[in-house]
Design a protein around this motif. Sequence first.
Motif, PDB file in Angstrom:
ATOM      1  N   GLY A   7       0.716  -1.143   0.001  1.00  0.00           N
ATOM      2  CA  GLY A   7       0.190   0.086  -0.157  1.00  0.00           C
ATOM      3  C   GLY A   7       0.933   1.205   0.030  1.00  0.00           C
ATOM      4  N   ARG A   8       1.768   1.433   0.766  1.00  0.00           N
ATOM      5  CA  ARG A   8       2.833   2.378   0.981  1.00  0.00           C
ATOM      6  C   ARG A   8       3.548   2.638  -0.546  1.00  0.00           C
ATOM      7  NH1 ARG A   8       6.791   1.434   5.357  1.00  0.00           N
ATOM      8  NH2 ARG A   8       4.908   0.434   6.134  1.00  0.00           N
ATOM      9  N   ARG A  11       0.921   3.971  -3.170  1.00  0.00           N
ATOM     10  CA  ARG A  11       0.671   5.409  -2.677  1.00  0.00           C
ATOM     11  C   ARG A  11       1.753   6.271  -3.140  1.00  0.00           C
ATOM     12  NH1 ARG A  11      -1.697   4.784   1.992  1.00  0.00           N
ATOM     13  NH2 ARG A  11       0.308   4.746   3.226  1.00  0.00           N
ATOM     14  N   ARG A  12       3.244   5.855  -3.150  1.00  0.00           N
ATOM     15  CA  ARG A  12       4.263   6.425  -3.576  1.00  0.00           C
ATOM     16  C   ARG A  12       4.154   6.706  -5.234  1.00  0.00           C
ATOM     17  NH1 ARG A  12       8.807   3.696   0.012  1.00  0.00           N
ATOM     18  NH2 ARG A  12       8.558   4.955   2.052  1.00  0.00           N
ATOM     19  N   VAL A  14       1.688   6.423  -7.038  1.00  0.00           N
ATOM     20  CA  VAL A  14       0.402   7.416  -7.438  1.00  0.00           C
ATOM     21  C   VAL A  14       0.746   8.898  -7.301  1.00  0.00           C
ATOM     22  CG1 VAL A  14      -1.927   7.928  -6.588  1.00  0.00           C
ATOM     23  CG2 VAL A  14      -1.423   5.569  -7.042  1.00  0.00           C
ATOM     24  N   ALA A  15       1.466   8.987  -6.024  1.00  0.00           N
ATOM     25  CA  ALA A  15       2.072  10.479  -5.649  1.00  0.00           C
ATOM     26  C   ALA A  15       3.011  11.005  -6.750  1.00  0.00           C
ATOM     27  CB  ALA A  15       2.598  10.537  -4.322  1.00  0.00           C
ATOM     28  N   ILE A 148      -1.090  13.630  -1.400  1.00  0.00           N
ATOM     29  CA  ILE A 148      -0.741  12.133  -1.122  1.00  0.00           C
ATOM     30  C   ILE A 148       0.511  11.930  -0.501  1.00  0.00           C
ATOM     31  CG2 ILE A 148      -0.866  10.180  -2.177  1.00  0.00           C
ATOM     32  CD1 ILE A 148      -3.053  11.075  -4.247  1.00  0.00           C
ATOM     33  N   TYR A 151       0.820  13.192   3.055  1.00  0.00           N
ATOM     34  CA  TYR A 151      -0.048  12.387   3.793  1.00  0.00           C
ATOM     35  C   TYR A 151       0.447  10.878   4.169  1.00  0.00           C
ATOM     36  CZ  TYR A 151      -4.112   9.179   5.330  1.00  0.00           C
ATOM     37  OH  TYR A 151      -5.063   8.440   5.918  1.00  0.00           O
ATOM     38  N   GLY A 152       1.193  10.267   3.299  1.00  0.00           N
ATOM     39  CA  GLY A 152       1.750   8.841   3.262  1.00  0.00           C
ATOM     40  C   GLY A 152       3.070   9.118   4.260  1.00  0.00           C
ATOM     41  N   ARG A 155       1.783   9.239   7.919  1.00  0.00           N
ATOM     42  CA  ARG A 155       1.337   7.876   8.402  1.00  0.00           C
ATOM     43  C   ARG A 155       2.465   6.874   8.655  1.00  0.00           C
ATOM     44  NH1 ARG A 155      -3.167   5.083   5.516  1.00  0.00           N
ATOM     45  NH2 ARG A 155      -3.106   3.908   7.453  1.00  0.00           N
TER      46      ARG A 155
END
Length: 156
Positions: A7-8, A11-12, A14-15, A148, A151-152, A155
């Motif tokens: 998931g991380r 997300r990276r 996508v960002a 994004i 935010y990542g 977290r």
Amino acid sequence: MQVEVRGRRARRWVAFGLIAFGALFSVIGLVLAGVSVSYVADGERASGTVVALDWQGGHAGGSRKSRSGNEPVAHPVVEFTPAGGTPTRFREFTGSNPPAYEVGERVDVRYRADSPEDARIEAFTTMWLLPLVFGGLGLLIAGVGTGIALYGRERS
């Protein structure tokens, strides 16, 4: 644990993709703005007349209920006389439906002295709309990507 790592990473990516895509759009917007600024700063001004409407696109003999993307658009053809030159015609690269100009309408023109056929109608839509759309979308998309990424980071 395995799902959290994937998931991380996702997300990276996508960002990163959003930031890169937004940066590309912003650069395109800046280039288009630079072209418009060069017309305003270095270009000559003249008065011209819309002599024709060049209709492009659409389906020949299509129905009235066709999708809006299939309807033709009118590009104004403008004639003007550059300083100390002969009458010159150019076709505006932006078109619209309904037409933004009528045949016979007077318009202000910006042109390059060394190549008068490289001209534009001096109006907000022809000079500044594309740079603002590309630049604005680029900043928005890059901002979402940055959000994004931040935010990542918080977290983890």
